[in-house]
Motif scaffolding. Structure first.
Motif: not given
Length: 532
Positions: A28-44, A229-241
């Motif tokens: 699976p490809k890295r989900n870029k949106y989830a990657f960006a969220c993780a970066i920002l949160a982890s900066m704490t 929640a569905k809108r966030v999951l659509d962006k942070t998942s590797d596929s719609k399924e």
């Protein structure tokens, strides 16, 4: 189906379709949106790392400027970890009430105030007030970064993304060491104040960056906000399924009927975390008790094996090894920070490939050997009247190997593992218990290390840490199941049988293979045609 292509199988008048389900699985490809969220949160987590790194050098100048004793210095070095216990407790409740995202903003704001107070401190008491405020902010950051990242990450890359908080802790340590070296040439009264006060800058940038982050989908479901929640999951998942499956799993864990698809739905009364402490501590089920022991235990051993003694007191260790110049000691600590950072970056790419258990056990094995070498070399140096060059070289090498082996496994996995094993409704406050244990042991070791090595020698102190690391290896081997590749909602089935978890895992894998075979056989029957 549109993607099935007829293929000649060698028999006249008969074709067989191409079955995508039987092809080798694609990475699976890295989900870029989830990657960006993780970066920002982890900066704490930079906040904690920076404070640990900067205090190791600033302490040398604070002691000379404020004329404080060794005991006062120990308290100053370690008290932030104890203050952060309050932040951990408050963050667990706050994140359930106002959400994960706003809790990150609160963490940054509190640390900003604490850094300013430390930078302008005029005496020891004023400095301790700044340490108190900054400690609360660190406690908030320590809890919320791994929780948010675990909840927003797809299962396939959760280990990679959830290791980011430890990456930024190490980056913060390195920045702290560099800050020490950069400001060490300034006048005594000014240098250490700039070292501490400049920590306000990353917290300010973080608070602004968090505004671009979405809220945790699991927290949104707990509030009944299924549409959000569905809108966030659509962006942070590797596929719609996968997004649909994740939403269904979270709804089930939250007690929301599967058929309920409204944007806003009623939620259970205790959706803000009330009653969770009774469920975790007073009346835990065998599953919750096993999870609690694993989550608290991994944090206990992470700190009890002596990492903060090395990070905070590395100048003292290098001094014992024969490096006497302040500038040289601070430069040597930069090497420690650089080593930690390199190895944690390697760990991020191994977590989802190698798995949690193999990496953790290998890491602790390396720590045991490093601590043994460090203890032996420092003991020889202590008992030799002349300089023993090979022992000095061994001491420096084993300091670097210890922080390297720690960072490649024990460091990140403690945060990854504890943030992914608790059930949804217990996650924030369950993780806060593990984090509180982490800070309690960190503070205890930081505040007693000088007294400890004066009592049993510095070599004896590291022999003690080696013994703790050996016990931790046995604990991890017997009690911690592998969690790699499983969704957060699947975790509970791995726990509850304590030392017999391997039998449970074998049964689960057996059932999974049966289901997979049944599914494959059904697809083959549907995908084959004759005389077409």
């Amino acid at each position: 189906m549109a993607d099935r292509k007829p293929q000649n199988n060698g028999f006249s008048g008969q074709t067989q379709t191409h079955i995508p389900a039987l092809d080798p699985p694609q990475k699976p490809k890295r989900n870029k949106y989830a990657f960006a969220c993780a970066i920002l949160a982890s900066m704490t987590s930079i906040l904690l790392g920076y404070d640990g790194g900067v205090m190791s050098g600033a302490a040398l100048f604070i002691k000379d400027d404020l004329k404080i004793s060794d005991v006062q210095l120990e308290v100053l070095m370690g008290i932030m970890s104890l203050y952060s216990l309050l932040g951990c407790y408050a963050a667990g409740r706050t994140s359930d009430w106002v959400g994960r995202r706003h809790t990150i903003v609160i963490a940054a704001a509190i640390f900003f105030v604490g850094a300013i107070l430390m930078g302008f401190a005029t005496n020891y008491a004023f400095l301790m007030v700044g340490r108190f405020v900054a400690g609360i902010g660190v406690g908030y950051a320590l809890l919320i970064a791994p929780v948010y990242t675990a909840e927003v990450s797809p299962a396939a890359s959760r280990g990679f993304l959830t290791s980011f908080p430890e990456v930024f802790i190490n980056a913060g340590v390195l920045l702290g060491y560099v800050s020490n070296y950069a400001f060490s040439k300034l006048p005594l009264y000014l240098g250490w104040r700039l070292m501490l006060g400049i920590g306000a800058i990353p917290s300010l940038l973080l608070a602004m960056g968090v505004l671009a982050m979405p809220e945790s989908p699991r927290w949104l479901v707990l509030q009944g906000r299924l549409g959000d929640a569905k809108r966030v999951l659509d962006k942070t998942s590797d596929s719609k399924e996968e997004a649909q499956l994740r939403l269904a799993d979270i709804k089930e864990a939250a007690g929301i009927p599967e058929e309920c698809n409204d944007d806003v739905v009623p939620v259970p009364k205790r959706s803000h975390g009330e009653g969770v402490w009774k469920e975790i501590v007073l009346h835990p089920t065998p599953t919750v008790l096993h999870i609690l022991i694993a989550g608290v235990g991994i944090h206990f051993f992470q700190q009890a094996s002596g990492i903060d003694a090395v990070v905070l007191y590395s100048p003292k260790i290098f001094e014992k090894a024969g490096i006497t110049s302040k500038s040289d000691k601070l430069l040597a600590t930069v090497g420690v920070g650089f080593t930690k950072t390199i190895f944690i970056l390697v760990a991020t790419f191994l977590l989802d490939r190698v798995g949690r258990r193999p990496l953790l056990l290998s890491s602790v094995g390396g720590m045991i050997l490093s601590l043994a070498g460090l203890a032996v070399s420092l003991t020889i140096i202590d008992h030799s009247e002349k300089k023993v060059s090979w022992a000095v070289a061994l001491a420096i090498t084993t300091v670097l190997s210890f922080v390297g082996t720690f960072s490649i496994g024990m460091g990140p996995i403690a945060w990854v593992y504890s943030s992914e094993i608790f059930p949804l409704r217990l996650r924030a406050q369950g993780t806060s218990i593990g984090t509180a244990m982490n800070r309690l042991i960190s503070g205890t070791i930081s505040m007693t290390f000088i007294s400890l090595y004066k009592a049993i020698s510095i070599g004896g102190a590291f022999f003690l840490f080696m013994g703790v690391a050996i016990v931790s290896w046995v604990f991890f081997y017997t009690l911690l199941p592998e969690t790699q590749g499983r969704t957060l909602e699947e975790m509970q089935v791995l726990f509850g049988t304590f030392f017999k978890w391997r039998s449970t895992l074998r049964e689960l894998e057996k059932n999974k293979k049966i289901r997979d075979n049944d599914n494959s056989n059904g697809q083959i029957q549907l995908g084959t045609t004759t005389d077409s």
